[in-house]
Structures are given as C-alpha cells and as structure tokens.
Enzyme design. Structure first.
Site, PDB file in Angstrom:
ATOM      1  N   GLU A   2       0.861  -1.180   0.000  1.00  0.00           N
ATOM      2  CA  GLU A   2       0.000   0.000   0.000  1.00  0.00           C
ATOM      3  C   GLU A   2       0.905   1.241   0.000  1.00  0.00           C
ATOM      4  OE1 GLU A   2      -3.478   1.673   3.044  1.00  0.00           O
ATOM      5  OE2 GLU A   2      -1.833   0.454   3.814  1.00  0.00           O
ATOM      6  N   LYS A  42      -9.617   0.779  -1.557  1.00  0.00           N
ATOM      7  CA  LYS A  42      -9.690   0.236  -0.203  1.00  0.00           C
ATOM      8  C   LYS A  42     -11.064   0.487   0.418  1.00  0.00           C
ATOM      9  CE  LYS A  42      -7.033   0.629   4.146  1.00  0.00           C
ATOM     10  NZ  LYS A  42      -5.923   1.396   4.761  1.00  0.00           N
ATOM     11  N   CYS A  96      -4.342  -3.576   3.559  1.00  0.00           N
ATOM     12  CA  CYS A  96      -4.005  -3.232   4.937  1.00  0.00           C
ATOM     13  C   CYS A  96      -5.140  -3.495   5.944  1.00  0.00           C
ATOM     14  CB  CYS A  96      -3.532  -1.781   4.999  1.00  0.00           C
ATOM     15  SG  CYS A  96      -2.494  -1.408   6.450  1.00  0.00           S
TER      16      CYS A  96
END
Length: 258
Positions: free
Chosen positions: A40, A106, A142
């Site tokens: 990321e 995300k 993440c």
C-alpha cells in the site's frame, strides 16, 4: 504460480518510488515470478498531503507502472492514490500488466489507533478479483485484513489467493496482530494470503509508514515465508491444489450459516 512480495520503503517522491517498482519488477521477473506485489502507498508514503500526488489510473504514474509490467511480463500490484469527486482521494491498489489495468479502492479505512484515514480518503465499495494463468486472485489493502467478510467474499468469487498490500502502523503488539490476522484470514477463507507491507523506515511517525515482516500464509494458516523489518523480496509459490484439498477437509465456506 510464483509471486514476489516486494517489501520497500516508499518516500514522498512518486518518481523515486517508481524506480523502486522498476527494480523490484525486474528482479521478480528474473526469479520467474508471474506476480510482483508491492505495498500500500507505494506511489507515495503516508504522512504527506495526498491530494497533490493523486492521479487517475490513466495518469503518468500508473501508465509507467503498466509499461514496466508489460515489458517484464508480470502482473504488478502496487498501492497508489487516485482522485475522488469529493475533496478526498481513493486509496487504490493498482493491478496492471499481463493485459490487465484496473484498481481496487480500499473499502475499510484505517480509523484506529488515533489515525483517521477517512479524513482524507474516501472508501471504495467493490470487491475486486483478477484472473491470471487459470487462477483467480483477490485484492485487499491493509486494514481490510481485520474484516473476514471481505476475504469470504473474495473466496466466493473464486479467489485461490488474496494479494494484500499494506502500510502497517507501528506500535505495541502491532507485529503480532499483523501476523495473526494474515494467518487467520487465510484460515477463514481457506485461501493463500500474500501480505506485503512497507519496510520499517526506522523513523518514528504518527502516520502508518510500515514495520516490514511481509509474509505468506497458506489455506491451513501456516507461514510459508517471511521477511524481516528491512527491504527485501519474498518469493512464494502458490499451490492451488492445497486450496482444493483444504476446502474439502475444512469446508468452512460451505458450512457457513450467516
């Protein structure tokens, strides 16, 4: 299928970070990898204004990564930031090369441990997979690793492996949580989970910069390889037969009631 987890330290300079991608992709290709997974925020580290660095998927940074990927014959997955119609940006994992060019925005934003990602980043809402060499690969970022429902959804879409890019924030117990969560999501989804984080920059930061310790977990939750805190590359051979046999032995996806 061989995948390379390219653990780097991204800076605030997208051009310098692009050079890291070029070097990592070339090394991955030389090692026979079909996939090169970067963390990321590869385009730019956190802790700086993200609006000025955000570019669309057809912008110069993503286009340059695509050219590198196509030249090497490798699927590249790398974190970047894309514009949003609001005054925020999207935290996007670019998936490019091998005739692919798309992004995963995300879904779960890091509003935890005193950090408020949602202040500057707008959430995505779509589950993303990509097909490569007969395998389906899921994409996650993440903080997503704390939400097993996403990994169930990726498995339901046929994912044999989930490619997870991260910029994992440092702190007490965070390495233990990282390792536990990656292994747990592999068990939850009976899939491979390949988790590539930013290396530890060695400088204290209030932003999630990275701790390293990228790892790969198989569908039984076993660790098949792990890096330390410093930059490096981890090579992982994804075995789809292990996914099939594990799902027969532990049919948690089929046995779900909720």
């Amino acid at each position: 299928m061989r995948a390379a987890l390219c653990q780097i330290i991204a800076t605030a300079d997208p051009a310098a970070n692009l050079d890291l991608v070029r070097a990592g992709v070339r090394q991955a290709a030389a090692e026979g990898a079909a996939v090169a997974l970067f963390p990321e925020a590869t385009m730019s580290c956190f802790g700086v204004p993200l609006g000025p660095v955000a570019e669309p998927l057809d912008g110069p940074w993503a286009t340059a990564v695509h050219a590198v990927a196509e030249e090497a014959g490798v699927l590249v997955v790398a974190g970047m930031f894309t514009p949003d119609p609001s005054d925020r940006v999207r935290n996007t994992l670019l998936v490019t090369g091998r005739d692919h060019h798309l992004g995963y925005d995300k879904i779960h934003l890091y509003d935890a441990f005193g950090f408020a990602e949602s202040r500057t980043v707008a959430p995505g809402d779509s589950v993303v997979t990509v097909d490569l060499d007969g395998l389906t690969l899921g994409i996650a970022t993440c903080y997503d690793v704390r939400f097993p429902e996403l990994f169930h959804a990726l498995a339901d879409k046929g994912a044999t492996a989930v490619l997870l890019g991260a910029s994992w924030g440092a702190g007490e117990g965070k390495r233990e949580q990282w390792e536990l969560l990656v292994r747990a999501r592999a068990l939850d989804s009976t899939s491979w989970v390949l988790a590539c984080g930013q290396a530890d920059p060695g400088i204290p930061s209030t932003a999630p910069t990275g701790i390293g310790y990228s790892l790969a977990a198989d569908p039984m939750g076993r660790v098949h390889g792990q890096l330390g805190a410093d930059p490096g590359m981890l090579l992982v051979d994804i075995d789809p037969d292990l996914v099939e046999s594990t799902r027969k032995a532990i049919p948690v996806l089929a046995n779900r009631r909720l």
